[in-house]
Structure formats: C-alpha cells, structure tokens
Design a protein around this motif. Structure first.
Motif, PDB file in Angstrom:
ATOM      1  N   ASN A 102       5.096  -3.216   0.942  1.00 28.16           N
ATOM      2  CA  ASN A 102       3.862  -3.689   1.580  1.00 28.16           C
ATOM      3  C   ASN A 102       3.036  -2.470   2.010  1.00 28.16           C
ATOM      4  O   ASN A 102       3.079  -2.069   3.168  1.00 28.16           O
ATOM      5  CB  ASN A 102       4.212  -4.563   2.795  1.00 28.16           C
ATOM      6  CG  ASN A 102       5.094  -5.727   2.419  1.00 28.16           C
ATOM      7  OD1 ASN A 102       4.695  -6.597   1.672  1.00 28.16           O
ATOM      8  ND2 ASN A 102       6.323  -5.723   2.931  1.00 28.16           N
ATOM      9  N   PRO A 103       2.268  -1.880   1.077  1.00 30.07           N
ATOM     10  CA  PRO A 103       1.547  -0.649   1.397  1.00 30.07           C
ATOM     11  C   PRO A 103       0.551  -0.795   2.545  1.00 30.07           C
ATOM     12  O   PRO A 103       0.348   0.149   3.310  1.00 30.07           O
ATOM     13  CB  PRO A 103       0.833  -0.275   0.103  1.00 30.07           C
ATOM     14  CG  PRO A 103       1.211  -1.275  -0.915  1.00 30.07           C
ATOM     15  CD  PRO A 103       2.117  -2.285  -0.298  1.00 30.07           C
ATOM     16  N   ALA A 104      -0.054  -1.965   2.709  1.00 25.03           N
ATOM     17  CA  ALA A 104      -1.014  -2.151   3.803  1.00 25.03           C
ATOM     18  C   ALA A 104      -0.305  -2.063   5.154  1.00 25.03           C
ATOM     19  O   ALA A 104      -0.822  -1.443   6.096  1.00 25.03           O
ATOM     20  CB  ALA A 104      -1.740  -3.487   3.665  1.00 25.03           C
ATOM     21  N   ILE A 105       0.881  -2.654   5.259  1.00 25.79           N
ATOM     22  CA  ILE A 105       1.648  -2.572   6.507  1.00 25.79           C
ATOM     23  C   ILE A 105       2.088  -1.132   6.734  1.00 25.79           C
ATOM     24  O   ILE A 105       2.006  -0.616   7.860  1.00 25.79           O
ATOM     25  CB  ILE A 105       2.855  -3.533   6.485  1.00 25.79           C
ATOM     26  CG1 ILE A 105       2.365  -4.984   6.458  1.00 25.79           C
ATOM     27  CG2 ILE A 105       3.765  -3.289   7.685  1.00 25.79           C
ATOM     28  CD1 ILE A 105       3.469  -6.005   6.289  1.00 25.79           C
ATOM     29  N   ALA A 106       2.541  -0.454   5.683  1.00 27.55           N
ATOM     30  CA  ALA A 106       2.968   0.939   5.813  1.00 27.55           C
ATOM     31  C   ALA A 106       1.806   1.816   6.284  1.00 27.55           C
ATOM     32  O   ALA A 106       1.982   2.667   7.164  1.00 27.55           O
ATOM     33  CB  ALA A 106       3.528   1.450   4.488  1.00 27.55           C
ATOM     34  N   ARG A 107       0.611   1.617   5.738  1.00 33.22           N
ATOM     35  CA  ARG A 107      -0.554   2.398   6.171  1.00 33.22           C
ATOM     36  C   ARG A 107      -0.904   2.098   7.628  1.00 33.22           C
ATOM     37  O   ARG A 107      -1.211   3.003   8.408  1.00 33.22           O
ATOM     38  CB  ARG A 107      -1.757   2.118   5.271  1.00 33.22           C
ATOM     39  CG  ARG A 107      -1.704   2.839   3.937  1.00 33.22           C
ATOM     40  CD  ARG A 107      -3.032   2.782   3.211  1.00 33.22           C
ATOM     41  NE  ARG A 107      -3.491   1.423   2.957  1.00 33.22           N
ATOM     42  CZ  ARG A 107      -3.155   0.683   1.904  1.00 33.22           C
ATOM     43  NH1 ARG A 107      -2.343   1.182   0.982  1.00 33.22           N
ATOM     44  NH2 ARG A 107      -3.615  -0.539   1.753  1.00 33.22           N
ATOM     45  N   ALA A 108      -0.862   0.815   8.007  1.00 29.99           N
ATOM     46  CA  ALA A 108      -1.154   0.444   9.393  1.00 29.99           C
ATOM     47  C   ALA A 108      -0.132   1.056  10.340  1.00 29.99           C
ATOM     48  O   ALA A 108      -0.496   1.586  11.397  1.00 29.99           O
ATOM     49  CB  ALA A 108      -1.178  -1.078   9.543  1.00 29.99           C
TER      50      ALA A 108
END
Length: 105
Positions: A75-81
């Motif tokens: 989940n790249p969006a969660i990792a970035r957040a």
C-alpha cells in the motif's frame, strides 16, 4: 515489563524495545492486504511476540530478503503517509533495524 528503582524513582523496563513493537504494528498496517477479511493481531507469548496481518507476502518478497533490507510496499499511499508522519523511515530499513535493536536490547 519489570521495573527498577534508580535513586528515588521507579523506571519501567520492557522486555522488548517499544520502538520495535511500534515498527511491527506500523508494518502490519502498511503492508496488510485490505482485500482480505480479518484483523491485525498482536499476541504476546512467553517466548515471542507475534504480529500478524491479513494477506501473504507479495511476489518476490521473502523473509530473507526483508532481513537484508528489501521492501515492496503493498500500500504505497499508506507507506508515504506514514513516512510523512515519521511513523516509518526509509522503506526497507525497518526489519533489519528491528532485529538489531532487539538483539542489543
């Protein structure tokens, strides 16, 4: 957890480093499969701590690769957040740091 007395003050001493526990839970949230039913589970036993989350490892991801620093966020969006909020650091560093910190602790 146990405690010690230093001078007049009580100091809690945890069996495992709390930063490592935080890292495990953050990884479970960032890398779990949200397509699979179920919950992230944290279980403490006499000889180990288990953090499990729904979903298998992604293709080409193995435990030995993770120990070497390989990471492929599900989940790249969660990792970035999480990186933005400073919950996680650079991808791929968490698991090796976790094992190193636990051994030192």
């Amino acid at each position: 957890m146990e405690m010690t007395i230093i001078g007049m003050y009580r100091q809690d001493v945890y069996e495992l480093p709390t930063d490592s526990i935080r890292e495990l839970i953050a990884n479970a949230v960032a890398h779990r499969s949200y397509l699979e039913p179920g919950n992230i589970r944290v279980a403490l036993f006499d000889d180990r701590l288990e953090v499990t989350s729904p979903g298998m490892l992604l293709n080409n991801v193995t435990i030995s690769k993770m120990l070497e620093g390989y990471s492929k966020p599900r989940n790249p969006a969660i990792a970035r957040a999480f990186a933005y909020m400073k919950i996680i650091e650079k991808c791929g560093t968490g698991i090796p740091r976790l094992f190193e910190a636990s051994e030192e602790y």
